[in-house]
Design an enzyme around this catalytic site. Sequence first.
Site, PDB file in Angstrom:
ATOM      1  N   HIS A 121       0.821  -1.223   0.000  1.00 37.55           N
ATOM      2  CA  HIS A 121       0.000   0.000   0.000  1.00 37.55           C
ATOM      3  C   HIS A 121       0.850   1.265   0.000  1.00 37.55           C
ATOM      4  O   HIS A 121       0.344   2.338  -0.339  1.00 37.55           O
ATOM      5  CB  HIS A 121      -0.942  -0.014   1.203  1.00 37.55           C
ATOM      6  CG  HIS A 121      -1.999  -1.066   1.109  1.00 37.55           C
ATOM      7  ND1 HIS A 121      -3.305  -0.786   0.769  1.00 37.55           N
ATOM      8  CD2 HIS A 121      -1.941  -2.406   1.290  1.00 37.55           C
ATOM      9  CE1 HIS A 121      -4.000  -1.910   0.758  1.00 37.55           C
ATOM     10  NE2 HIS A 121      -3.199  -2.910   1.076  1.00 37.55           N
ATOM     11  N   ASP A 166       3.273   9.359  -1.001  1.00 41.69           N
ATOM     12  CA  ASP A 166       2.178   8.493  -0.573  1.00 41.69           C
ATOM     13  C   ASP A 166       1.941   7.423  -1.622  1.00 41.69           C
ATOM     14  O   ASP A 166       2.027   7.696  -2.825  1.00 41.69           O
ATOM     15  CB  ASP A 166       0.891   9.293  -0.370  1.00 41.69           C
ATOM     16  CG  ASP A 166       0.173   8.914   0.918  1.00 41.69           C
ATOM     17  OD1 ASP A 166       0.347   7.773   1.377  1.00 41.69           O
ATOM     18  OD2 ASP A 166      -0.561   9.762   1.459  1.00 41.69           O
TER      19      ASP A 166
END
Length: 483
Positions: free
Chosen positions: A157, A364
């Site tokens: 992730h 991110d």
Amino acid sequence: MNLVVVSNRVSRGKPNEPITGGLAAALLPVVEKTGAIWVGSSGRVRDGNLKEPFAEVEALGAGALAMLDLPAAHYGGYYEGFANSALWPALHSRADLIRASHEDYASYREVNAFMARALLRFRKPDSAFWIQDYHFLALGAELRDLGVAQPIGFFLHTPWPTRAVISGVPHHRALIEAMLAYDLIGFQTEEDCENFLSYVKNDLDLAVRDGVVISSSGRTRAAVFPIGIDPQKFAQQATKAMTHPDVTRLRRSLNGEKLAIGVDRLDYSKGLGNRIKAFDRMWTIQPGLKRAVSLLQIATPSRGAIEAYGNLASEVAKLVTDVNGVHGEVDWTPIRYLNKGFGQGVLAGLYRTAQVGVVTPLKDGMNLVAKEYVAAQNPDDPGVLVLSKFAGAANELDAALLVNPHDIDGMARTIASAVAMPLTERRTRWEAMMAKLNGHTIQQWFADFIEALQDTHSTGDAALPEPRTMWPRRTADLAARYH
């Protein structure tokens, strides 16, 4: 197929319970609708040998949650130590913050081995295992050591950094060799996937053909699966949440001014300091925006026992106080700063209330807040998303106002532009982003990954000269400590 999903923590996902991080928000609907079993830590630790892991199981929709108490002797070194003081900073390209000891790495491998033993309870002939995130890079190898020959996939992730950065992690070579136990490794972006394959080719000197790594262990495919949300469900939540007391109180308190919103874990990867400085700069260069627009920043605390996080919490709180002291007035607070979490339903209403969504991480993997903000908007009068170009979401949401989070002046000007954007442009941008969200939903992400895992495993089995059960993964000096 009997799917077993594994992550560090399991979220029960109760309606009013805060959900921290995108992983839990992404997995809950998958478990509820598909009948998968989601296995992870209960959040508790237990003393003793724990050679026979115990799982507390409860139903969730069509699926189930299984929660394990992890071994107390190793949890700190595994979680606060290696996972979050070595891997997390490296994965977010903060090599300067890498802190880890040999004992931390040993504990990380111990917990991976412990989880592997626990998963044997859920193994069936038609099982497939889907491992989530950086806490369990070595779990696939541990499962293979226990004789598991079924499909095992892994999804990261977070971002995956360049070779130079990941090489700063102690035992990086052993970890990445262990990752090749997986049939399929999924990444959020092409850049992440390419960085991983570059390490495999150049540092491990392995052959890579069309994203498939050929090693003495077999075949491992690396591919891109950008994670999504359920935009229609989130839009319905946002509409419903407009009558929630927290949302109605916020709307009344605005007195006609516009609102920008940021929702993040309190983490150095999120760029909170630069974001607050950008608002400070905006009110300085455009004083007419004082009292016209304010920021609601929700920053959920996490990992407070780690020094870098404790320092960050103090720095951000001081910065907010300083900016409010300079720009605030007796009846106006420029930045409302909250250190607590909210349930998804309430967040949806808060997003819909805000005319500007500010998602400006320094790095991110994806950032589902960006996607949730877009999905929550009123189609007739949508807000504007200001998005870091270093978030994985920027690859899809290119109709957002993309910014460099290191450019304080640039962010200040862009936020001001978002506040002033006319309705026609706001609608055009929002419709383009919603089309992307509807085309890449959480359900599609799930289906694409599972299909690829099954295909990769069956292809790999046919091509392997030996079964996938032979995985001598452990280094000699640590082997005796794992079991």
